[in-house]
Design an enzyme around this catalytic site. Structure first.
Site, mmCIF file in Angstrom:
data_model
loop_
_atom_site.group_PDB
_atom_site.id
_atom_site.type_symbol
_atom_site.label_atom_id
_atom_site.label_comp_id
_atom_site.label_asym_id
_atom_site.label_seq_id
_atom_site.Cartn_x
_atom_site.Cartn_y
_atom_site.Cartn_z
ATOM 1 N N CYS A 180 -12.290 -13.237 -12.131
ATOM 2 C CA CYS A 180 -12.753 -12.159 -11.245
ATOM 3 C C CYS A 180 -13.443 -11.073 -12.075
ATOM 4 C CB CYS A 180 -11.579 -11.630 -10.419
ATOM 5 S SG CYS A 180 -12.100 -10.656 -8.998
ATOM 6 N N HIS A 216 -8.763 -16.539 -8.095
ATOM 7 C CA HIS A 216 -7.583 -16.136 -8.876
ATOM 8 C C HIS A 216 -6.552 -17.261 -8.965
ATOM 9 C CE1 HIS A 216 -8.275 -11.730 -9.266
ATOM 10 N NE2 HIS A 216 -9.021 -11.927 -8.192
ATOM 11 N N GLU A 221 -4.065 -17.472 -10.879
ATOM 12 C CA GLU A 221 -2.717 -16.921 -11.106
ATOM 13 C C GLU A 221 -2.044 -16.505 -9.802
ATOM 14 O OE1 GLU A 221 -5.455 -15.290 -11.451
ATOM 15 O OE2 GLU A 221 -5.192 -13.145 -11.016
#
Lengths: 94, 230
Positions: free
Chosen positions: B87, B195, B197
């Site tokens: 990002c 993302h 994560e």
């Protein structure tokens, strides 16, 4: 005394999206204008203006410094270009 | 020994905790790297996480690329060290010249915070080696400037060299060629807008980020082994 820095210049840097790069902000403004009765407006492009004052030996030196800033920091050359305008700072001692 | 992953912390980063959590959950060691320190501290991989580094002033990543840690990351990447920008981290890596192109405002001018479907386009990168080509992944996006843009020559090179690693299915932001992630020529630096994560457990709506992060840990482990062997 440093005579070579005797002049102060006002610099305007207009940062623009390069031709051909899509401008969603400009397109949105263009679509909105007719709702307010502003017809016949086209090619709306949104950029930004950066102004500063710089001490330099002469106008060419001030412009060269500003162009270098544009290349290295003020614009992302992948999507933006810029136009630098330099003028003697009003009110500054000649 | 577990591979050590350094997660860069700029003023304004906000995904550094999530990345550390995800790395630790997969058996790696994670530590923060302060942007003001001109070192990567001997880690085996670097993640530049999401957020708004230096407030995103001027342009996302424009100021972050001058942080002292970036020169160390440049050197680490040049040595073949695995580097992933997620990002805002992707935006920082493009501004720093570690990855080609730029991230423009989303085509629809909306901040997008939603699940995205990705398709793995290349498995030859430090982030996709544990995936299969064509594999679809559900990974969330959370950005305003994620519209990948580059000149036609760069796009042609990315395609010819198989350097588009992830594409969107149902392009959400106007990215050229549906690009969600790209890698550098050496394939050890990857940037992506989604993302991974945030997709590490069914409780979060998806665990499809796991194979991506496992790929990174495998690359970090290989880097750690190489260092030990050297």
């Amino acid at each position: 005394m440093c005579e070579s820095w005797a002049m102060r210049y006002s610099v305007q840097v207009e940062v623009r999206l390069r031709p051909g790069i899509a401008d969603p902000q400009g397109a949105t403004i263009e679509r909105s204008l007719p709702h307010l009765g502003f017809d016949g407006v086209s090619e709306v492009r949104v950029g930004k203006m950066i102004r500063f004052v710089i001490d330099a030996a002469d106008e060419a030196a001030a412009a060269a410094e500003a162009e270098d800033m544009c290349r290295r920091f003020l614009t992302n050359p992948v999507i933006e270009d810029s136009e630098v305008t330099v003028s003697v700072l009003e009110g500054a001692p000649a | 020994m577990s591979p050590r992953v350094g997660v860069v912390l700029f003023p304004g980063s906000n995904c550094e905790m999530d990345v550390q959590e995800a790395v630790r959950g997969l058996g790696g060691d994670a530590e923060l790297l302060w942007h003001g320190d001109a070192t990567v501290g001997g880690v085996d991989a670097v993640v530049v996480p999401g957020g708004f580094a230096h407030g995103d002033y001027l342009r996302p990543g424009a100021i972050a690329r001058f942080s002292p840690v970036m020169a160390a990351i440049q050197a680490f990447a040049a040595d073949g060290g695995p580097v992933v920008g997620i990002c805002n981290g992707f935006q920082v890596l493009t501004e720093a010249g570690l990855l080609p192109g730029a991230l423009q405002k989303n085509r629809g001018l909306k901040f997008l915070c939603t699940m995205a479907t990705l398709e793995v386009a290349s498995t030859d990168s430090v982030l996709t080696s544990a995936c299969t080509v064509g594999q679809q992944l559900q990974v969330p996006i959370n950005h305003f400037e994620g519209n990948y843009t580059c000149d036609p020559e760069t796009l042609a090179a990315l395609r010819a060299e198989d350097r588009v690693v992830l594409r969107y299915v149902g392009n959400p932001n106007g990215s050229m060629d549906d690009i969600a992630g790209v890698c550098n020529e050496s394939r050890n630096v990857v940037g992506l807008m989604p993302h991974p994560e945030r997709a590490i457990s069914p409780l979060l709506g998806s665990d499809d980020g796991v194979p991506l992060l496992r790929s990174l840990l495998a690359a970090a482990g290989a880097a750690a082994g190489a260092t030990v062997g050297a």
